[in-house]
Design a protein around this motif. Structure first.
Motif, PDB file in Angstrom:
ATOM      1  N   GLU A 160       0.725  -1.214  -0.059  1.00 25.65           N
ATOM      2  CA  GLU A 160       0.086  -0.045  -0.033  1.00 25.65           C
ATOM      3  C   GLU A 160       0.824   1.313   0.013  1.00 25.65           C
ATOM      4  OE1 GLU A 160      -2.386   2.314  -0.803  1.00 25.65           O
ATOM      5  OE2 GLU A 160      -3.740   0.392  -0.401  1.00 25.65           O
ATOM      6  N   THR A 161       0.773   2.163  -0.996  1.00 21.84           N
ATOM      7  CA  THR A 161       1.787   3.324  -1.167  1.00 21.84           C
ATOM      8  C   THR A 161       0.932   4.615  -1.264  1.00 21.84           C
ATOM      9  OG1 THR A 161       1.343   2.909  -3.754  1.00 21.84           O
ATOM     10  CG2 THR A 161       3.435   2.001  -2.542  1.00 21.84           C
ATOM     11  N   LYS A 162      -0.534   4.487  -0.896  1.00 19.76           N
ATOM     12  CA  LYS A 162      -1.116   5.743  -0.777  1.00 19.76           C
ATOM     13  C   LYS A 162      -0.586   6.768   0.142  1.00 19.76           C
ATOM     14  CE  LYS A 162      -4.688   6.341   1.916  1.00 19.76           C
ATOM     15  NZ  LYS A 162      -5.890   6.388   2.485  1.00 19.76           N
ATOM     16  N   GLY A 163      -0.611   7.889  -0.219  1.00 20.80           N
ATOM     17  CA  GLY A 163       0.138   9.098   0.457  1.00 20.80           C
ATOM     18  C   GLY A 163       1.554   9.193   0.757  1.00 20.80           C
ATOM     19  N   LEU A 164       2.162   8.373   0.189  1.00 20.19           N
ATOM     20  CA  LEU A 164       3.769   8.163   0.445  1.00 20.19           C
ATOM     21  C   LEU A 164       4.244   9.124  -0.770  1.00 20.19           C
ATOM     22  CD1 LEU A 164       4.403   4.585   1.550  1.00 20.19           C
ATOM     23  CD2 LEU A 164       4.109   6.691   3.077  1.00 20.19           C
ATOM     24  N   SER A 165       5.371   9.787  -0.587  1.00 19.73           N
ATOM     25  CA  SER A 165       6.224  10.015  -1.571  1.00 19.73           C
ATOM     26  C   SER A 165       7.237   9.196  -2.074  1.00 19.73           C
ATOM     27  CB  SER A 165       7.326  11.287  -0.953  1.00 19.73           C
ATOM     28  OG  SER A 165       8.255  10.356  -0.193  1.00 19.73           O
ATOM     29  N   LEU A 166       7.630   9.462  -3.308  1.00 18.02           N
ATOM     30  CA  LEU A 166       8.337   8.365  -4.115  1.00 18.02           C
ATOM     31  C   LEU A 166       9.411   7.910  -3.094  1.00 18.02           C
ATOM     32  CD1 LEU A 166       8.459   9.800  -7.693  1.00 18.02           C
ATOM     33  CD2 LEU A 166       7.061   8.102  -6.727  1.00 18.02           C
ATOM     34  N   TYR A 178       3.194  -0.466   8.480  1.00 15.11           N
ATOM     35  CA  TYR A 178       4.466   0.537   8.041  1.00 15.11           C
ATOM     36  C   TYR A 178       4.309   1.893   7.260  1.00 15.11           C
ATOM     37  CZ  TYR A 178       9.293   1.907   7.584  1.00 15.11           C
ATOM     38  OH  TYR A 178      10.499   2.540   7.712  1.00 15.11           O
ATOM     39  N   ARG A 179       3.120   1.774   6.402  1.00 15.09           N
ATOM     40  CA  ARG A 179       3.064   3.027   5.729  1.00 15.09           C
ATOM     41  C   ARG A 179       2.427   4.087   6.758  1.00 15.09           C
ATOM     42  NH1 ARG A 179      -1.863   4.755   4.986  1.00 15.09           N
ATOM     43  NH2 ARG A 179      -2.409   6.377   3.754  1.00 15.09           N
ATOM     44  N   ASN A 180       1.568   3.503   7.661  1.00 12.79           N
ATOM     45  CA  ASN A 180       0.943   4.555   8.500  1.00 12.79           C
ATOM     46  C   ASN A 180       1.802   4.918   9.614  1.00 12.79           C
ATOM     47  OD1 ASN A 180      -1.834   3.917   7.672  1.00 12.79           O
ATOM     48  ND2 ASN A 180      -2.140   2.004   9.304  1.00 12.79           N
ATOM     49  N   GLU A 181       3.034   4.058   9.774  1.00  8.90           N
ATOM     50  CA  GLU A 181       3.993   4.872  10.730  1.00  8.90           C
ATOM     51  C   GLU A 181       4.728   5.930   9.995  1.00  8.90           C
ATOM     52  OE1 GLU A 181       6.554   1.633  11.956  1.00  8.90           O
ATOM     53  OE2 GLU A 181       5.134   0.563  12.986  1.00  8.90           O
ATOM     54  N   LEU A 182       5.095   5.651   8.773  1.00  9.53           N
ATOM     55  CA  LEU A 182       5.672   6.763   7.835  1.00  9.53           C
ATOM     56  C   LEU A 182       5.111   7.860   7.934  1.00  9.53           C
ATOM     57  CD1 LEU A 182       6.890   4.703   4.850  1.00  9.53           C
ATOM     58  CD2 LEU A 182       8.332   5.589   6.623  1.00  9.53           C
ATOM     59  N   ILE A 183       3.852   7.902   7.640  1.00  9.31           N
ATOM     60  CA  ILE A 183       2.811   9.065   7.808  1.00  9.31           C
ATOM     61  C   ILE A 183       2.718   9.787   8.883  1.00  9.31           C
ATOM     62  CG2 ILE A 183       0.562   9.889   7.125  1.00  9.31           C
ATOM     63  CD1 ILE A 183       0.341   7.811   4.870  1.00  9.31           C
ATOM     64  N   ALA A 184       2.467   8.913  10.092  1.00 13.69           N
ATOM     65  CA  ALA A 184       2.213   9.401  11.295  1.00 13.69           C
ATOM     66  C   ALA A 184       3.487  10.175  12.131  1.00 13.69           C
ATOM     67  CB  ALA A 184       1.921   8.357  12.237  1.00 13.69           C
ATOM     68  N   GLN A 185       4.581   9.611  11.536  1.00  9.78           N
ATOM     69  CA  GLN A 185       6.099  10.072  12.202  1.00  9.78           C
ATOM     70  C   GLN A 185       6.717  10.942  11.141  1.00  9.78           C
ATOM     71  OE1 GLN A 185       8.744   6.863  13.943  1.00  9.78           O
ATOM     72  NE2 GLN A 185       6.824   5.778  14.379  1.00  9.78           N
ATOM     73  N   ASP A 186       6.036  11.073   9.989  1.00 10.51           N
ATOM     74  CA  ASP A 186       6.580  11.850   8.748  1.00 10.51           C
ATOM     75  C   ASP A 186       8.316  11.610   8.645  1.00 10.51           C
ATOM     76  OD1 ASP A 186       6.530  13.925   6.979  1.00 10.51           O
ATOM     77  OD2 ASP A 186       6.786  15.469   8.330  1.00 10.51           O
ATOM     78  N   ILE A 187       8.518  10.414   8.456  1.00  4.06           N
ATOM     79  CA  ILE A 187       9.781  10.030   8.273  1.00  4.06           C
ATOM     80  C   ILE A 187      10.337  10.262   6.911  1.00  4.06           C
ATOM     81  CG2 ILE A 187      11.284   7.870   8.246  1.00  4.06           C
ATOM     82  CD1 ILE A 187       9.683   6.633  10.288  1.00  4.06           C
ATOM     83  N   HIS A 188      11.377  10.848   6.674  1.00  6.33           N
ATOM     84  CA  HIS A 188      12.259  11.263   5.527  1.00  6.33           C
ATOM     85  C   HIS A 188      13.333  10.391   5.231  1.00  6.33           C
ATOM     86  CE1 HIS A 188       9.707  15.139   4.605  1.00  6.33           C
ATOM     87  NE2 HIS A 188       9.338  14.595   6.044  1.00  6.33           N
ATOM     88  N   VAL A 189      13.549  10.207   4.039  1.00  7.70           N
ATOM     89  CA  VAL A 189      14.771   9.385   3.737  1.00  7.70           C
ATOM     90  C   VAL A 189      16.149  10.152   3.979  1.00  7.70           C
ATOM     91  CG1 VAL A 189      16.125   8.483   1.633  1.00  7.70           C
ATOM     92  CG2 VAL A 189      13.686   8.597   1.626  1.00  7.70           C
ATOM     93  N   SER A 190      16.199  11.355   4.139  1.00 11.39           N
ATOM     94  CA  SER A 190      17.340  12.054   4.473  1.00 11.39           C
ATOM     95  C   SER A 190      17.665  12.058   5.846  1.00 11.39           C
ATOM     96  CB  SER A 190      17.317  13.386   4.088  1.00 11.39           C
ATOM     97  OG  SER A 190      16.284  14.091   4.533  1.00 11.39           O
ATOM     98  N   ASP A 191      16.673  11.781   6.652  1.00  7.75           N
ATOM     99  CA  ASP A 191      16.827  11.445   8.049  1.00  7.75           C
ATOM    100  C   ASP A 191      16.884  10.233   8.538  1.00  7.75           C
ATOM    101  OD1 ASP A 191      16.671  14.537   8.351  1.00  7.75           O
ATOM    102  OD2 ASP A 191      14.551  14.407   7.796  1.00  7.75           O
ATOM    103  N   TYR A 192      16.208   9.351   7.646  1.00  7.38           N
ATOM    104  CA  TYR A 192      16.313   7.959   8.301  1.00  7.38           C
ATOM    105  C   TYR A 192      17.316   7.116   8.492  1.00  7.38           C
ATOM    106  CZ  TYR A 192      14.121   3.300   8.650  1.00  7.38           C
ATOM    107  OH  TYR A 192      13.826   2.014   8.979  1.00  7.38           O
ATOM    108  N   LYS A 193      17.522   6.616   9.731  1.00  6.48           N
ATOM    109  CA  LYS A 193      18.937   5.882  10.192  1.00  6.48           C
ATOM    110  C   LYS A 193      18.627   4.349  10.582  1.00  6.48           C
ATOM    111  CE  LYS A 193      21.047  10.006  12.067  1.00  6.48           C
ATOM    112  NZ  LYS A 193      19.793  11.113  11.773  1.00  6.48           N
ATOM    113  N   GLY A 194      17.348   3.803   9.742  1.00  4.83           N
ATOM    114  CA  GLY A 194      17.052   2.525  10.365  1.00  4.83           C
ATOM    115  C   GLY A 194      16.551   2.305  11.588  1.00  4.83           C
ATOM    116  N   THR A 195      15.967   3.320  12.161  1.00  7.06           N
ATOM    117  CA  THR A 195      15.194   3.065  13.367  1.00  7.06           C
ATOM    118  C   THR A 195      14.057   3.915  13.324  1.00  7.06           C
ATOM    119  OG1 THR A 195      16.132   4.846  14.593  1.00  7.06           O
ATOM    120  CG2 THR A 195      17.190   2.933  14.829  1.00  7.06           C
TER     121      THR A 195
END
Length: 532
Positions: free
Chosen positions: A477-483, A501-518
């Motif tokens: 499910e990729t709805k609402g995610l950036s590429l 996991y998609r819900n976590e990405l959106i709720a926590q506003d995780i960005h690739v540039s800031d992501y450290k695997g946690t």
């Protein structure tokens, strides 16, 4: 149904103010290429059943009990005439990427119209089957080019807030083209001279002219102009697209964003087609194969059986006016695409694909069961067949029709996106060709044919069950995610666990540039509607 790739980059209007009117007008016209594509795909179903066309290109027969006209079209010719367009589109789609890079998006579309018009001219004036088939090939080349270039131009020139609607709008335009084909075929079918099919074919000159003439007034893609080092032309084009002055700071900011994105893309270097099948943490092979197979499964739903051979099927099922039924199914296809355009952002990609597969599977098995248990004179049974086919088409139009193209536009990483998209598009046309070629041998009676008739819907029902299984295990499910967030989704979840996991990405506003695997996430203060 077939469609086209989504270009890379943030698109136009990331910084510029929204202009709803400009966005609507751009969507309305840029999608016109879908009408050209849909009409050419749909018109052949009725043409091969017209009396004069059969007398001109069919074989004479003394079996007037089976063929009251005294002419019929053998399975090998029927397969060739219908499917050869898809063979042309396969190669046209592959040529779309180099055409876009060499000629530009806008000029590439205009040249595609000329190639398509050559094919239309050959078909309209064809004195024999060989000329007609060659015309279908050239028309297919034009359609294949358009199916790649038009969505590419749309995605590079459309404001980001309507890009999803633009891509879905292109699919909607295809359904409008199918409807126009059914209406015009019905209007000309009773003519007993060449005009019966020449009008249906020749009217495509109008679609090609409108698209070509309209593109001559639209600006070139600023992204392509920047890539070619034409900065002044890019500023002028962007100013037209955003209704701002060429020296406006917003225009310059947008051009800088495009330059940065281009430098990042160029820094990745050239990737080979083998890189599309790497087994690594980013699951490149899974993503490429998912794109290739979702296009295959879209064709295996059996939808093109209705639009390529629907008139023949309804006629052989004992329905009095198969041309009118074809119009009805096309109307359903047009209007039920609209809920899909809305629902893809409301309910998500994965869930709609799953429910769509279930609905189509049930309807097709019911069509097959009813078809083999009732006679062709059973009026109630015929009405049930028509109703179930319409429900089946509604299920496709609102789910697998537009969403398969949305998925293939979202799941590929930047480094291999162009090549993976070309493989996915080629897969769509290759299966389109194969199904179009094989269907007459499956459904027709006589030596060398399987004679399945309505029982072919058992096959399509089974493939729709396969669509469900494929989606469940392979499509996240990729709805609402950036590429970029889609990359994180593939790296840290499976399709089955992707929704959580998609819900976590959106709720926590995780960005690739800031992501450290946690879960250590960066929280952006911007509103969700401001993000790309």
């Amino acid at each position: 149904m077939a469609g086209g790739p989504v270009a890379t980059g943030d698109g136009i209007g990331a910084s510029a103010p929204k202009s709803k009117l400009a966005g609507i007008l751009m969507t309305a016209f840029a999608a016109f290429g879908g009408i050209l594509f849909g009409y050419d795909t749909g018109t052949i179903s009725g043409i091969i059943q017209m009396d004069d066309w059969l007398r001109t290109f069919g074989n004479a027969t003394t079996d007037t009990a089976t063929y009251p006209l005294g002419y019929y079209l053998p399975s090998n010719r029927e397969s060739l005439v219908v499917s050869i367009l898809s063979a042309g589109t396969f190669f046209g789609a592959l040529l779309g990427a180099p055409a876009a890079d060499i000629l530009g998006r806008r000029l590439g579309i205009m040249c595609s119209c000329l190639v398509f018009s050559l094919g239309v001219a050959l078909q309209t004036g064809a004195p024999d089957m060989a000329t007609f088939v060659v015309g279908r090939v050239f028309a297919g080349l034009g359609v294949g080019l358009v199916s790649t270039l038009v969505p590419m131009y749309q995605s590079e020139c459309s404001p980001k807030w309507i890009r999803g609607a633009v891509v879905s709008g292109y699919q909607w335009a295809i359904t409008i083209g199918l409807l126009l084909a059914a209406v015009i075929n019905n209007a000309t079918k009773d003519r007993q001279n060449h005009s019966s099919w020449q009008i249906s074919i020749g009217i495509q000159f109008i679609w090609a002219f409108v698209l070509c003439a309209g593109m001559s007034y639209l600006p070139e893609s600023p992204r392509w102009l920047i890539k070619k080092g034409k900065d002044k032309a890019a500023a002028k084009a962007l100013a037209r697209l955003t209704s701002l002055d060429a020296q406006d700071p917003e225009v310059e900011a947008e051009l800088n964003d495009i330059r940065v994105a281009l430098r990042e893309e160029q820094a990745l270097g050239e990737s080979s087609y083998l890189d599309c099948f790497r087994f690594n943490n980013n699951k490149i092979a899974l993503r490429t194969l998912s794109g290739i197979f979702i296009q295959a499964w879209q064709q295996l739903t059996g939808i093109n059986f209705i639009f390529y051979y629907g008139t023949t099927f309804f006629k052989n099922s004992g329905i009095a006016n198969p041309f009118l039924i074809t119009i009805a199914t096309s109307i359903v296809n047009v209007f039920m695409t609209l809920p899909g355009m809305w629902g893809v952002e409301r309910f998500g990609r994965r869930s709609l694909l799953l429910w769509g597969a279930v609905l189509m599977c049930v309807c097709e098995f019911l069509v097959a069961i009813i078809g083999v248990t009732i006679s062709v004179t059973n009026t109630a049974g015929q009405k049930a067949l028509i109703a179930l086919v319409c429900i089946y088409i509604a299920g496709f139009a609102s789910t697998w029709g537009p969403i398969a193209w949305v998925i293939t536009g979202e799941i590929f990483p930047l480094a291999i996106r162009a090549k993976a998209m070309s493989l996915s598009t080629a897969s769509n046309w290759l299966w389109n060709f194969g199904i179009g070629y094989a269907t007459p041998y499956l459904v027709n009676t006589g030596p060398g044919n399987a004679g399945l008739g309505v029982k072919v819907f058992f096959l399509w029902g089974s493939t729709c069950a396969g669509c469900f299984v494929f989606t469940y295990f392979c499509i996240p499910e990729t709805k609402g995610l950036s590429l970029e967030q889609v990359d994180l989704l593939y790296q840290n979840s499976t399709p089955i666990t992707s929704a959580k996991y998609r819900n976590e990405l959106i709720a926590q506003d995780i960005h690739v540039s800031d992501y450290k695997g946690t879960a250590d996430a960066h929280h952006d203060e911007k509103e969700a509607t401001e993000k790309v």
